[in-house]
Design a protein around this motif. Structure first.
Motif, PDB file in Angstrom:
ATOM      1  N   MET A  59     -16.958  10.154  -8.309  1.00 53.65           N
ATOM      2  CA  MET A  59     -17.551  10.114  -9.160  1.00 53.65           C
ATOM      3  C   MET A  59     -17.499  11.579 -10.303  1.00 53.65           C
ATOM      4  N   TRP A  60     -16.544  12.870 -10.036  1.00 56.78           N
ATOM      5  CA  TRP A  60     -15.682  13.445 -11.042  1.00 56.78           C
ATOM      6  C   TRP A  60     -14.967  12.997 -11.570  1.00 56.78           C
ATOM      7  N   TRP A  61     -13.823  12.315 -10.981  1.00 56.20           N
ATOM      8  CA  TRP A  61     -12.725  10.996 -11.524  1.00 56.20           C
ATOM      9  C   TRP A  61     -12.879  10.021 -12.160  1.00 56.20           C
ATOM     10  N   VAL A  62     -14.019   9.345 -12.316  1.00 51.29           N
ATOM     11  CA  VAL A  62     -14.655   8.763 -13.220  1.00 51.29           C
ATOM     12  C   VAL A  62     -15.090   8.722 -14.914  1.00 51.29           C
ATOM     13  N   TRP A  63     -15.660  10.717 -14.618  1.00 52.46           N
ATOM     14  CA  TRP A  63     -15.932  10.916 -15.723  1.00 52.46           C
ATOM     15  C   TRP A  63     -15.049  11.148 -16.248  1.00 52.46           C
ATOM     16  N   ILE A  64     -14.231  12.247 -16.059  1.00 57.27           N
ATOM     17  CA  ILE A  64     -12.972  13.018 -16.773  1.00 57.27           C
ATOM     18  C   ILE A  64     -12.222  11.881 -16.621  1.00 57.27           C
ATOM     19  N   ALA A  65     -11.980  10.780 -16.562  1.00 61.14           N
ATOM     20  CA  ALA A  65     -10.986   9.550 -16.651  1.00 61.14           C
ATOM     21  C   ALA A  65     -11.517   9.112 -18.162  1.00 61.14           C
ATOM     22  N   TYR A  66     -12.544   9.299 -18.414  1.00 57.27           N
ATOM     23  CA  TYR A  66     -13.206   8.544 -20.033  1.00 57.27           C
ATOM     24  C   TYR A  66     -13.595  10.118 -20.919  1.00 57.27           C
ATOM     25  N   SER A  67     -13.576  10.408 -20.032  1.00 62.03           N
ATOM     26  CA  SER A  67     -13.194  11.834 -21.195  1.00 62.03           C
ATOM     27  C   SER A  67     -12.005  12.408 -21.662  1.00 62.03           C
ATOM     28  N   TRP A  68     -11.347  11.898 -21.480  1.00 62.71           N
ATOM     29  CA  TRP A  68     -10.060  12.149 -21.878  1.00 62.71           C
ATOM     30  C   TRP A  68      -9.577  11.147 -22.410  1.00 62.71           C
ATOM     31  N   LEU A  69     -10.381   9.877 -22.416  1.00 62.75           N
ATOM     32  CA  LEU A  69      -9.978   8.235 -23.196  1.00 62.75           C
ATOM     33  C   LEU A  69     -10.478   9.165 -24.366  1.00 62.75           C
ATOM     34  N   GLY A  70     -11.514   9.378 -24.789  1.00 57.58           N
ATOM     35  CA  GLY A  70     -12.557   9.452 -25.562  1.00 57.58           C
ATOM     36  C   GLY A  70     -11.903  10.513 -25.925  1.00 57.58           C
ATOM     37  N   ASN A  71     -10.826  11.234 -25.940  1.00 57.73           N
ATOM     38  CA  ASN A  71     -10.188  12.545 -26.890  1.00 57.73           C
ATOM     39  C   ASN A  71      -9.281  11.832 -27.402  1.00 57.73           C
ATOM     40  N   VAL A  72      -8.940  10.283 -27.501  1.00 54.31           N
ATOM     41  CA  VAL A  72      -7.642   9.730 -27.816  1.00 54.31           C
ATOM     42  C   VAL A  72      -8.157   8.292 -29.156  1.00 54.31           C
ATOM     43  N   VAL A  73      -9.498   7.394 -28.481  1.00 56.74           N
ATOM     44  CA  VAL A  73      -9.574   6.990 -29.488  1.00 56.74           C
ATOM     45  C   VAL A  73     -11.956   7.171 -29.312  1.00 56.74           C
ATOM     46  N   ARG A  74     -11.787   6.665 -30.632  1.00 53.05           N
ATOM     47  CA  ARG A  74     -13.040   6.807 -30.735  1.00 53.05           C
ATOM     48  C   ARG A  74     -14.283   6.035 -29.410  1.00 53.05           C
ATOM     49  N   ALA A  75     -14.838   6.589 -28.778  1.00 54.50           N
ATOM     50  CA  ALA A  75     -15.355   5.780 -27.639  1.00 54.50           C
ATOM     51  C   ALA A  75     -16.398   4.580 -28.503  1.00 54.50           C
ATOM     52  N   ASP A  76     -17.164   4.314 -29.293  1.00 54.30           N
ATOM     53  CA  ASP A  76     -17.932   4.562 -30.340  1.00 54.30           C
ATOM     54  C   ASP A  76     -17.457   3.292 -30.796  1.00 54.30           C
ATOM     55  N   GLU A  77     -16.397   2.367 -30.962  1.00 54.78           N
ATOM     56  CA  GLU A  77     -15.683   2.141 -32.045  1.00 54.78           C
ATOM     57  C   GLU A  77     -14.820   0.549 -31.157  1.00 54.78           C
ATOM     58  N   GLY A  78     -15.073  -0.399 -31.590  1.00 58.62           N
ATOM     59  CA  GLY A  78     -14.146  -1.888 -31.445  1.00 58.62           C
ATOM     60  C   GLY A  78     -14.207  -1.995 -29.811  1.00 58.62           C
ATOM     61  N   LEU A  79     -12.932  -2.014 -29.362  1.00 58.26           N
ATOM     62  CA  LEU A  79     -12.777  -2.527 -28.095  1.00 58.26           C
ATOM     63  C   LEU A  79     -13.309  -1.363 -27.468  1.00 58.26           C
TER      64      LEU A  79
END
Length: 404
Positions: A59-79
């Motif tokens: 479950m930690w690995w799921v969370w950290i994956a999206y912590s990195w993604l959210g630092n590259v593209v805005r999590a609340d925009e578009g796709l």
């Protein structure tokens, strides 16, 4: 028009903050942490503790994956917004099946397989979003391909296979999946991106708060069916104080020191600090808080359930080790992360870790409430000592040039 623009993907700007959608995503993590604590509390055998640790790692690995993604593209925009909601759904299903992650319950679908497939969906969505986000960044695209090939084939595939087995084989495959995934991520390269150091450090600070919140929830759950009494009141306040002291240990200086180091670094050094100090060294902190939650739950049950326990009964075995060892593990994560980022080892915390581990055997001979009070006293002494002894550097880190 580029593919990323058609998808509505917006890069994260330098200095950006955590989005509200990411905070919403963390609500699933709160639920998952609660389920992990429940799994550990059901059976305090060493084998079940290992199972709980492995589930927590996934479950930690799921969370950290999206912590990195959210630092590259805005999590609340578009796709990216759609991807986040999809990942939330997958993570929520995985959390729902945590009680069945190793043993399928009668009726319904295969719990272990549902857990593995939900995890696979979350990972594939993450990989797909990083592929789209790296359209115009050849270095990031190469990193995504290199990491994805190993991470999916080693970690996720092994977990799916594990859920078709039982017993020692199943646990062995789980260990191989978790360790293999973490090791591959460590050695797969440094071509990632940290667009906003502020966002990254804030993101991990928030997950620490989420975990500490779980320790407080465990106090309430532990005494929910018991009448209020002075042992429950004292034990609850001691548990709350311990959670508050851990908050102080993290946020007062340590988190700021690492955040400043991350912001000052660039290139591969910034990626290494983000990966090693946050993705890796924060994991023992989360494990430590969940272990503490288990210990607190057991202590409150001991002191509040007079029909099965006396107030003089001692906490012993794995629950006691979880109580003291969990706090020690949290401090180990803090010391290790700060040391990697700044090169400074906080010796007072190393001493506190040694003291906490040394106190486990004598604490087993004391009433559970006394053992909890001693743990709180050690943490309080540590915080008071550091606040007084390091007043000047503490003030500089908190209010110096970084904040001007």
């Amino acid at each position: 028009m580029s593919r990323s623009k058609r998808m509505g993907l917006q890069p994260v700007a330098q200095g950006a903050a955590v989005t509200q959608l990411e905070l919403f995503f963390d609500l699933v993590v709160v639920f998952a942490l609660t389920k992990v604590t429940d799994l550990a509390a059901e059976d305090t055998s060493a084998v079940n503790m290992l199972r709980a640790l492995l589930v927590l790692a996934v479950m930690w690995w799921v969370w950290i994956a999206y912590s990195w993604l959210g630092n590259v593209v805005r999590a609340d925009e578009g796709l990216a917004r759609v991807a986040m909601f999809t990942a939330m759904g997958a993570a929520f299903i995985a959390a729902l099946t945590i009680p069945e992650a190793f043993h399928d319950l009668p009726g319904g679908w295969s719990g272990p397989l549902v857990f593995a497939l939900a995890y696979l969906v979350a990972r594939l969505v993450h990989l797909g979003m990083f592929w789209l986000a790296s359209t115009h960044d050849p270095q990031l695209r190469a990193q995504v391909v290199r990491w994805g090939l190993g991470s999916i084939t080693i970690g996720t595939a092994l977990l799916v296979v594990a859920e078709t087995t039982t017993g020692a084989t199943q646990i062995g495959l789980w260990i191989a999946a978790v360790v293999g995934d973490m090791a591959w991520t460590l050695f797969a390269g440094n071509g990632w991106r940290v667009n906003s150091a502020e966002h990254f450090s804030e993101r991990y600070g928030l997950i620490v708060i989420v975990a500490l919140g779980e320790s407080i929830v465990s106090i309430g759950i532990g005494v929910a069916a018991l009448p209020i009494s002075w042992p429950i009141t004292v034990g609850s306040l001691l548990g709350l104080a311990i959670s508050g002291l851990l908050w102080w240990a993290y946020f007062d200086v340590a988190a700021l020191s690492v955040a400043h180091a991350l912001a000052a670094a660039d290139g591969e050094r910034r990626i290494k600090i983000a990966r090693n100090c946050y993705t890796y060294w924060h994991f023992p902190m989360i494990v430590g808080v969940i272990a503490l939650s288990l210990g607190l739950k057991k202590v409150l049950y001991y002191v509040g359930d007079s029909s099965h326990h006396r107030l003089t009964d001692a906490l012993y075995g794995i629950p006691l080790f979880a109580l003291y060892g969990g706090v020690a593990l949290f401090l180990i994560g803090l010391v290790g992360g700060k040391a990697y980022a700044t090169g400074e080892v906080t010796r007072s915390r190393v001493v506190a870790i040694v003291v906490l581990l040394a106190l486990i055997p004598p604490a087993a001979a004391l009433p559970a409430l006394a053992a909890l009070a001693i743990l709180c006293a050690v943490l309080l002494l540590l915080i008071v000592w550091e606040t007084v002894r390091f007043a000047a550097p503490r003030d500089e880190i908190r209010h110096g040039e970084h904040h001007r």
